[in-house]
Each structure stands twice: as structure tokens, then as C-alpha cells.
Design an enzyme around this catalytic site. Structure first.
Site, PDB file in Angstrom:
ATOM      1  N   LEU A 254      43.912 -17.663 -10.332  1.00  0.00           N
ATOM      2  CA  LEU A 254      43.992 -18.238  -8.987  1.00  0.00           C
ATOM      3  C   LEU A 254      44.819 -19.532  -8.916  1.00  0.00           C
ATOM      4  CD1 LEU A 254      43.096 -18.196  -6.013  1.00  0.00           C
ATOM      5  CD2 LEU A 254      41.063 -19.497  -6.708  1.00  0.00           C
TER       6      LEU A 254
ATOM      7  N   SER B 191      33.198 -15.290 -23.251  1.00  0.00           N
ATOM      8  CA  SER B 191      33.536 -15.385 -21.825  1.00  0.00           C
ATOM      9  C   SER B 191      32.305 -15.188 -20.956  1.00  0.00           C
ATOM     10  CB  SER B 191      34.546 -14.280 -21.510  1.00  0.00           C
ATOM     11  OG  SER B 191      34.720 -14.144 -20.117  1.00  0.00           O
TER      12      SER B 191
ATOM     13  N   TYR C 154      37.065  -5.457 -21.021  1.00  0.00           N
ATOM     14  CA  TYR C 154      37.302  -6.799 -21.578  1.00  0.00           C
ATOM     15  C   TYR C 154      35.970  -7.500 -21.858  1.00  0.00           C
ATOM     16  CZ  TYR C 154      38.010 -11.828 -21.487  1.00  0.00           C
ATOM     17  OH  TYR C 154      37.940 -13.158 -21.774  1.00  0.00           O
TER      18      TYR C 154
ATOM     19  N   ASP D 180      49.511 -10.039 -36.726  1.00  0.00           N
ATOM     20  CA  ASP D 180      48.560  -9.368 -35.858  1.00  0.00           C
ATOM     21  C   ASP D 180      47.263  -9.143 -36.632  1.00  0.00           C
ATOM     22  OD1 ASP D 180      49.188  -7.273 -33.250  1.00  0.00           O
ATOM     23  OD2 ASP D 180      47.302  -7.077 -34.368  1.00  0.00           O
TER      24      ASP D 180
ATOM     25  N   ASP E  70      49.233 -16.019 -34.726  1.00  0.00           N
ATOM     26  CA  ASP E  70      49.383 -15.425 -33.393  1.00  0.00           C
ATOM     27  C   ASP E  70      50.427 -14.311 -33.508  1.00  0.00           C
ATOM     28  OD1 ASP E  70      48.791 -16.847 -30.308  1.00  0.00           O
ATOM     29  OD2 ASP E  70      50.122 -15.098 -30.472  1.00  0.00           O
TER      30      ASP E  70
ATOM     31  N   ILE F 139      44.115 -13.946  -0.442  1.00  0.00           N
ATOM     32  CA  ILE F 139      42.703 -14.158  -0.813  1.00  0.00           C
ATOM     33  C   ILE F 139      42.063 -12.784  -0.981  1.00  0.00           C
ATOM     34  CG2 ILE F 139      40.483 -15.116  -0.111  1.00  0.00           C
ATOM     35  CD1 ILE F 139      41.907 -17.217   1.486  1.00  0.00           C
TER      36      ILE F 139
ATOM     37  N   GLY G 228      51.481 -15.150 -26.350  1.00  0.00           N
ATOM     38  CA  GLY G 228      51.501 -16.594 -26.637  1.00  0.00           C
ATOM     39  C   GLY G 228      52.928 -17.125 -26.691  1.00  0.00           C
TER      40      GLY G 228
ATOM     41  N   LYS H  89      33.961  -8.634 -25.487  1.00  0.00           N
ATOM     42  CA  LYS H  89      33.469  -9.984 -25.816  1.00  0.00           C
ATOM     43  C   LYS H  89      31.998  -9.923 -26.224  1.00  0.00           C
ATOM     44  CE  LYS H  89      37.135 -12.523 -25.257  1.00  0.00           C
ATOM     45  NZ  LYS H  89      37.708 -13.433 -26.246  1.00  0.00           N
TER      46      LYS H  89
HETATM   47  N1  UFG Z   1      41.894 -14.643  -6.483  1.00  0.00           N
HETATM   48  C1  UFG Z   1      42.459 -14.511  -5.227  1.00  0.00           C
HETATM   49  N2  UFG Z   1      43.808 -14.353  -5.149  1.00  0.00           N
HETATM   50  C2  UFG Z   1      44.618 -14.318  -6.239  1.00  0.00           C
HETATM   51  C3  UFG Z   1      44.021 -14.460  -7.521  1.00  0.00           C
HETATM   52  C4  UFG Z   1      42.647 -14.636  -7.591  1.00  0.00           C
HETATM   53  O1  UFG Z   1      41.776 -14.523  -4.203  1.00  0.00           O
HETATM   54  O2  UFG Z   1      45.833 -14.135  -6.095  1.00  0.00           O
HETATM   55  C5  UFG Z   1      40.442 -14.838  -6.578  1.00  0.00           C
HETATM   56  C6  UFG Z   1      39.762 -13.751  -7.382  1.00  0.00           C
HETATM   57  O3  UFG Z   1      39.485 -12.636  -6.581  1.00  0.00           O
HETATM   58  C7  UFG Z   1      38.514 -14.490  -7.871  1.00  0.00           C
HETATM   59  C8  UFG Z   1      38.985 -15.939  -8.025  1.00  0.00           C
HETATM   60  O4  UFG Z   1      40.184 -16.044  -7.270  1.00  0.00           O
HETATM   61  O5  UFG Z   1      37.539 -14.431  -6.890  1.00  0.00           O
HETATM   62  C9  UFG Z   1      39.288 -16.301  -9.468  1.00  0.00           C
HETATM   63  O6  UFG Z   1      40.146 -15.293 -10.012  1.00  0.00           O
HETATM   64  P1  UFG Z   1      40.838 -15.427 -11.427  1.00  0.00           P
HETATM   65  O7  UFG Z   1      41.604 -14.153 -11.651  1.00  0.00           O
HETATM   66  O8  UFG Z   1      41.579 -16.704 -11.518  1.00  0.00           O
HETATM   67  O9  UFG Z   1      39.625 -15.543 -12.438  1.00  0.00           O
HETATM   68  P2  UFG Z   1      38.376 -14.565 -12.665  1.00  0.00           P
HETATM   69  O10 UFG Z   1      37.185 -15.317 -12.151  1.00  0.00           O
HETATM   70  O11 UFG Z   1      38.600 -13.210 -12.161  1.00  0.00           O
HETATM   71  O12 UFG Z   1      38.434 -14.428 -14.253  1.00  0.00           O
HETATM   72  C10 UFG Z   1      37.858 -15.343 -15.088  1.00  0.00           C
HETATM   73  C11 UFG Z   1      38.586 -15.346 -16.430  1.00  0.00           C
HETATM   74  C12 UFG Z   1      38.377 -14.030 -17.140  1.00  0.00           C
HETATM   75  C13 UFG Z   1      36.919 -13.695 -17.194  1.00  0.00           C
HETATM   76  C14 UFG Z   1      36.318 -13.705 -15.827  1.00  0.00           C
HETATM   77  C15 UFG Z   1      34.842 -13.440 -15.828  1.00  0.00           C
HETATM   78  O13 UFG Z   1      39.960 -15.566 -16.251  1.00  0.00           O
HETATM   79  O14 UFG Z   1      38.886 -14.113 -18.457  1.00  0.00           O
HETATM   80  O15 UFG Z   1      36.519 -14.985 -15.242  1.00  0.00           O
HETATM   81  O16 UFG Z   1      34.521 -12.662 -14.725  1.00  0.00           O
HETATM   82  F1  UFG Z   1      36.741 -12.465 -17.716  1.00  0.00           F
END
Ligand code: UFG
Length: 325
Positions: free
Chosen positions: A188, A115, A139, A49, A30, A205, A35, A143
Site C-alpha cells: 500500500l 508473518s 504463503y 539459492d 541471496d 482502494i 533482492g 510461514k
Molecule cells: N491496498 C489497497 N490498494 C492497493 C494496495 C493495497 O487498497 O493498491 C490495501 C490492501 O487491500 C490491504 C492494505 O492496503 O487492505 C495493505 O495491503 P498490503 O498489500 O500493503 O499488505 P497486506 O496487509 O496485504 O500484506 C501484509 C504483508 C504480507 C503478509 C500480510 C498478512 O505484506 O507479507 O500482511 O496478511 F502476508
């Protein structure tokens, strides 16, 4: 011995724990850019790296590596839009370097951390593995490119690979040794739990006008321990000959952002401010896995199917993390 790249990260560190529990010998690599050294539970650790080819060469010379589990990558969707160069170098060039070192040393087994971001906006739900791939961010594109590189290498150079497409990784080691810790946090569940803990003023939200039952986005939250288990199974099945394919890893059940917030309130017993905000660009309205293939072919069965239980493990970890800070 198994080389785990990105072994100090969230999913990598949980996978190392699962491998050690099964008696595998592990060396972690890593660069510690995101990390945490203390998350690496195996004895052998190399700070390097993937862009440093000489360092990679030394790792393959020093350790009797039979297989690789490859997590090391940049993972923030938003950052990848703002600065794609970091993503193409770290993720794609880093993977090419890793594959070169593997080939030079006759290592031909790799489990790859992919992903749900490879799919882009879903055309059907739940999403099967053969769904069209139209990633929306650099991103997600990296992948998909890495999966395609692996597929080409499997044909040309006879390497064996399994790509695991995670939906929303969540939760933490139930024994509390390791957990989710990103800085800055964008996910989230930890964000909502930070509000419950009192170190965040409110939760916003991102979008309440989606075409979903409560207007907020729907995601498939899969426990990190279940993800870790899938890597061990994928490695074992690959060795039995089930290779050169991709699997979705999700529960198959979606939860809305509002449901997650309510579940966090219930688990923590705490109330906090929730603000309705605009949509976050690039978010698909719903992402739910069809995990049938992983269940059938890997014999994988997620143990954490209850959202509140997943959140409880994340909450226990967060309290431990912040109480020692
Ligand atoms: N969300 C909020 N408020 C916040 C943070 C998130 O409403 O403060 C919402 C986001 O808009 C989304 C949901 O919560 O609708 C989940 O968001 P995350 O950021 O937790 O996760 P994502 O679904 O965006 O991302 C995940 C993985 C990524 C991957 C992606 C695929 O973490 O690595 O799914 O789309 F790329």
C-alpha cells in the site's frame, strides 16, 4: 559470524545494517531473484539459492557461522495462491536445506522471519501470539509450517529458534542507503507514494465496505528499522537462553487504508486520484498486533510510532530511488 539469508531483500538488508552497527560480522546469502545486490552493506556476499544444497554446504564450510537469521523466502500472497509450488519449494524445502546444513556444521541458533499471515482472519484484536493459526494463503501456510518445523527441530535436535511475526513492514532506512523496492510493487504505502510521485495514475482502494469505521481495511504499520532492531534483540536474548518461541512485531495501533492515503497526501504535499474499488480476495478487515510479549521479553520498543514519520522515510527513499533511474 552471522549468516543472513535473503540479505539483499527489504527487511534482510535493513537487519544487516543494524547488525553491522552493533559490530557483528555478517555474511549475506541471496539468490537475487527479487533482492538488490547494492542493498547488501556487508562485505561478504554469496549469490546462492537455498535449493542448491552444494552451494549451502560451501557457505558453511567457508565461513565461521555461529547463528543464522533467515529471511530468504517468496513473500507475495497473491502469487502464492496462483503458484503454490514455488512457495512450498522455496520457503519450506529451502528452510529444510538450511536446517540440514546448520545441523551438519553444528550451528544451532536461528532467528526466523515469520508473518502475521500465520493467523488468518483475526478472532480478537489486537492479536496475541496464541491466537488460532488459520493461514489463508499458501504463503501464510509456508510461514506456519516453517515455524512448526523449527519447533520440532528444537525438541529433537536442540536447535534454538525465535520466530518473529511481522505485521505490515513499512518505511526505509532514515539515512537513505537502502529502502523498499519491489518489482512489481503490491504494498500500500509505496503504491500510494508512486501516485504522489506521478508515476502511477491513481490509487485504487481495495474494498470500502468492510466493517471498520471508514469501510477500508486496517493494518498495523511497523517501521523496517524497528523490525531490524527486533532481530538483533532476538538474537541476543536467544543467546541468553530465551528461545523456542514466537513474537509479534507491530506497533499495536492500526491505520485504515484511507488514513494511510491521507497521511501520504500530507507528508508529500501532493494530491492524486483515488478510486474506490472492490475487495481484494483474502484480505482480513483488520490486522493489529498485540506486541506486549516482544516488549516485555525482548525489551523491544518501536521508535517509529507516528504514521507520518514512517511515511516520510519511505517518501525520502522513493524520491532518491526514482531520481537516479
Ligand atoms: N491496498 C489497497 N490498494 C492497493 C494496495 C493495497 O487498497 O493498491 C490495501 C490492501 O487491500 C490491504 C492494505 O492496503 O487492505 C495493505 O495491503 P498490503 O498489500 O500493503 O499488505 P497486506 O496487509 O496485504 O500484506 C501484509 C504483508 C504480507 C503478509 C500480510 C498478512 O505484506 O507479507 O500482511 O496478511 F502476508
Amino acid at each position: 559470524m552471522i549468516l543472513v539469508t535473503g540479505g539483499a531483500g527489504y527487511i534482510g538488508s535493513h537487519t544487516i545494517k543494524a547488525l553491522l552497527e552493533r559490530g557483528y560480522r555478517v555474511v549475506a546469502l541471496d539468490n537475487l531473484s527479487v533482492g538488490h545486490r547494492e542493498f547488501v552493506l556487508c562485505e561478504d556476499f554469496v549469490q546462492a539459492d537455498l535449493l542448491d544444497r552444494a552451494a549451502l554446504e560451501r557457505v558453511f564450510e567457508k565461513y565461521p557461522i555461529r547463528s543464522v537469521i533467515h529471511f530468504a523466502a517468496r513473500t507475495a500472497v497473491g502469487e502464492s495462491v496462483e503458484n503454490p509450488e514455488i512457495y512450498y519449494y522455496n520457503n519450506v524445502v529451502g528452510t529444510l536445506n538450511l536446517l540440514s546444513a546448520m545441523r551438519a556444521h553444528g550451528v544451532d541458533e536461528i532467528v526466523f522471519s515469520s508473518s502475521a499471515a500465520v493467523y488468518g482472519d483475526p478472532e480478537v484484536l489486537p492479536i496475541p501470539e496464541d491466537h488460532p493459526k488459520r493461514p489463508k494463503s499458501p504463503y501464510g501456510k509456508t510461514k506456519l509450517m516453517m515455524e512448526e518445523i523449527l519447533s520440532d527441530y528444537s525438541h529433537a535436535y536442540r536447535i534454538k529458534y525465535v520466530a518473529l511475526r511481522y505485521f505490515n513492514a513499512a518505511g526505509s532506512d532514515p539515512e537513505g542507503e537502502i529502502g523498499e523496492w519491489h518489482d512489481p510493487e503490491t504494498h500500500l504505502i509505496p503504491i500510494v507514494l508512486e501516485a504522489a510521485y506521478g508515476i502511477r495514475d491513481h490509487v485504487e482502494i481495495f474494498g470500502t465496505d468492510y466493517p471498520t469505521p471508514d469501510g477500508t481495511c486496517i493494518r498495523d504499520f511497523i517501521h523496517v528499522v524497528d523490525l531490524a532492531e527486533a532481530h538483533v534483540l532476538a538474537l541476543e536474548k536467544m543467546r541468553e537462553g530465551k528461545a523456542n518461541t514466537a513474537y509479534n512485531l507491530g506497533t499495536g495501533v492500526g491505520h485504515s487504508v484511507r488514513e494511510v492515503i491521507e497521511a501520504c497526501k500530507k507528508v508529500t504535499g501532493r494530491d492524486f486520484k483515488v478510486v474506490d474499488g472492490p475487495r481484494r480476495p483474502g484480505d482480513p478487515p483488520a490486522l493489529v498486533a498485540d506486541p506486549t510479549k516482544a516488549k516485555r521479553e525482548l525489551g523491544w520498543e518501536p521508535r517509529y510510532t507516528d504514521l507520518e514519520e514512517i511515511i516520510s522515510t519511505a517518501w525520502a527513499w522513493m524520491r532518491k530511488l526514482y531520481s537516479r533511474r
